[in-house]
Design a protein around this motif. Sequence first.
Motif, PDB file in Angstrom:
ATOM      1  N   GLU A 170      37.629  28.353  -4.621  1.00  0.00           N
ATOM      2  CA  GLU A 170      36.435  29.170  -4.397  1.00  0.00           C
ATOM      3  C   GLU A 170      36.367  29.652  -2.955  1.00  0.00           C
ATOM      4  OE1 GLU A 170      32.917  26.043  -3.380  1.00  0.00           O
ATOM      5  OE2 GLU A 170      33.576  26.061  -5.493  1.00  0.00           O
ATOM      6  N   SER A 218      33.132  31.473  -0.221  1.00  0.00           N
ATOM      7  CA  SER A 218      31.735  31.870  -0.072  1.00  0.00           C
ATOM      8  C   SER A 218      31.617  32.922   1.021  1.00  0.00           C
ATOM      9  CB  SER A 218      30.858  30.658   0.281  1.00  0.00           C
ATOM     10  OG  SER A 218      30.880  29.706  -0.760  1.00  0.00           O
ATOM     11  N   GLU A 276      29.105  33.516  -4.020  1.00  0.00           N
ATOM     12  CA  GLU A 276      30.205  32.584  -4.235  1.00  0.00           C
ATOM     13  C   GLU A 276      31.226  33.225  -5.174  1.00  0.00           C
ATOM     14  OE1 GLU A 276      29.863  27.927  -4.555  1.00  0.00           O
ATOM     15  OE2 GLU A 276      29.470  28.837  -6.517  1.00  0.00           O
ATOM     16  N   ARG A 320      24.126  32.626  -5.145  1.00  0.00           N
ATOM     17  CA  ARG A 320      23.469  31.337  -4.969  1.00  0.00           C
ATOM     18  C   ARG A 320      22.072  31.596  -4.410  1.00  0.00           C
ATOM     19  NH1 ARG A 320      26.820  26.969  -5.507  1.00  0.00           N
ATOM     20  NH2 ARG A 320      24.787  25.940  -5.712  1.00  0.00           N
TER      21      ARG A 320
END
Length: 219
Positions: A160, A162, A134, A56
């Motif tokens: 997900e 991170s 991510e 990201r």
Amino acid sequence: MIVGSGANDPPELRFAVDAVDALRTSAVPTLRFMVAVDAGERALRGLGLEIRLQIRAERRRYSAAEGDRLGELFGAPEDWSRSLGTVPWTETTLYVGPFEGRRLVELRVPCTYDFEVTAAKYLSALEDGEVPVELLFSGNVFWQLPDGRLQTARIPWDREASTRLPVAVWRDAMAAAFGDAAWLRVHRDVFARLQAERSRRRLTTWEDTFDELLREAAP
């Protein structure tokens, strides 16, 4: 949907990254992500995970020097409000054996110095700090019903986790495999011309060849 809590329902799975480091004994540059898989109070027979990693890039700040090196990917810094975004990194798979509750598993991610790969080009442009990463998860989950039958369900891509990868850790992984060296992929014809030029000038190393050609090309 992986939302159920009853024995007959698909388990609700959650993922997190506990740590990331560089493997120093691997034949290729490799990062190790320690991924926590949480199934609540459920007992699983296994997981077949499909994992996408992406950077990201819009979630960190950049120095002026980093901005110059990233121009090839994102254009001029004044345009980054439109061009700076997610950088696809890699896709991989991971099998997790039977466990109950929470389990920590090792996800190994090979890296490359191939500057034709966007993620490698991005990471090599950074000086220090951290990289927002991510991880997206899908695949299949397996569990046993009370009557002994094995059940399976698809994990949706909305799972997900991170993490923030220190640039120094990525550099450690690259240094463990390549030391202070980097490599550049060129077309075979271009390499043949470079090799011929090196022989013509009687230069003993590629560093000497590039240094001499760059000195001649400098204004």
